[in-house]
Design an enzyme around this catalytic site. Structure first.
Site: not given
Length: 277
Positions: A2-3
């Site tokens: 997850p960014e």
DNA sequence: CATGCGTCCTGCAAGC
DNA sequence: TGCTTGCAGGACGCAT
């Protein structure tokens, strides 16, 4: 992993799924996930708390509760899902929030790098990791002139600077590499040696990449899914990340992979030339 | 202060 | 085939 775009999708999903629910009890199966306070206090303090809102800042999720702020970082492999019927936990489920309505919010994390921080209501505004974050990588938050000017303050590879959350909040390895390809900048170029044209291109590359990734629901690599178990589409737009050896879509030169600041870095050696010194 | 590196973790893939 | 090894990486803590 997850960014910012993936965390944003998760935030949107959680808003829809858990806002309004009241916590009846909490189970913790891997203590290290709970950074503060102690696991015992964490479980005790959350009982009776109602989820009022879910927000995002950089890669952090912030649950606004009736009595607390719960800050959550998914790091590499963290994620949430809501179970409304039977509770199906597996070996990667490390925290479960049981709600009074009989549903359960599960936090799962294969690598166990994720962290949760519980604090008093509204105290996330004084939480150091959040205070240190740089601006969001959007045209609204990232001041153009400030960005251009501050690049000159750093004598480190531009790739490393893009990953520095105190400079810009939310970029991770994928979006840093994709932004540099879009701006045609070699990842090893020292930030303070970028010319004016390159800094301008980089500003628009970053904000464009993040905007596109957000509208495409983030990226789904290594089975990343959002709170609804859905996949994003940005991986279809990637030009360099994970494509070492493949022909560049612009010039057909093989994409190369090197290490920059201990991080795998993908780039086109033809399109992304080092700054002329 | 700025920068660099080890650490936490597991799954997967490459190599022998 | 089955084992070992290395790699993936976000943020923190400590060393320089």
């Amino acid at each position: 992993m997850p960014e910012l775009p993936e965390v944003d999708v998760m935030k949107t999903g959680l808003e829809e799924l858990v806002v309004g629910k009241t916590i009846e009890s909490v189970d913790v199966y891997w203590d290290a996930i709970i950074d503060q306070p102690s696991v015992d206090e964490f479980k005790k303090d959350l009982v009776g708390d109602q989820i009022l809102d879910v927000r995002r800042r950089g890669k952090y999720l912030i649950f606004k509760l009736s009595n607390h702020d719960l800050v959550s970082h998914l790091r590499m492999t963290g994620g949430y899902s809501l179970e409304t019927n039977d509770l199906e936990k597996d070996k990667h489920t490390h925290v479960i929030f049981h709600f009074e309505d009989g549903s359960h919010l599960l936090y799962h994390d294969i690598r166990k790098f994720g962290r949760m921080y519980l604090m008093d209501r509204n105290e996330s505004k004084n939480f150091t990791p959040l205070l240190k974050l740089g601006p969001e990588p959007t045209m609204e938050d990232l001041d153009f002139m400030k960005f251009i000017t501050e690049l000159g303050d750093y004598n480190i590879p531009i790739k490393s600077l893009l990953l520095d959350q105190t400079f810009i909040a939310g970029l991770g390895n994928i979006y840093a590499d994709e932004s540099l390809f879009r701006a045609k900048i070699h990842p090893l170029t020292p930030a303070n040696q970028l010319n004016r044209g390159q800094t301008v291109k980089l500003y628009y590359a970053i904000t464009d990449i993040i905007r596109i990734a957000m509208t495409e629901g983030g990226s789904s690599i290594r089975n990343y899914k959002n709170a609804f178990g859905e996949q994003g589409n940005f991986q279809n737009y990637m030009k360099v990340y994970g494509k070492e050896g493949e022909a560049c879509q612009v010039c057909f030169t093989p994409i190369e992979k090197i290490k920059v600041g201990q991080r795998g870095t993908h780039f086109c050696p033809q399109c992304q030339v080092e700054a002329a010194l």
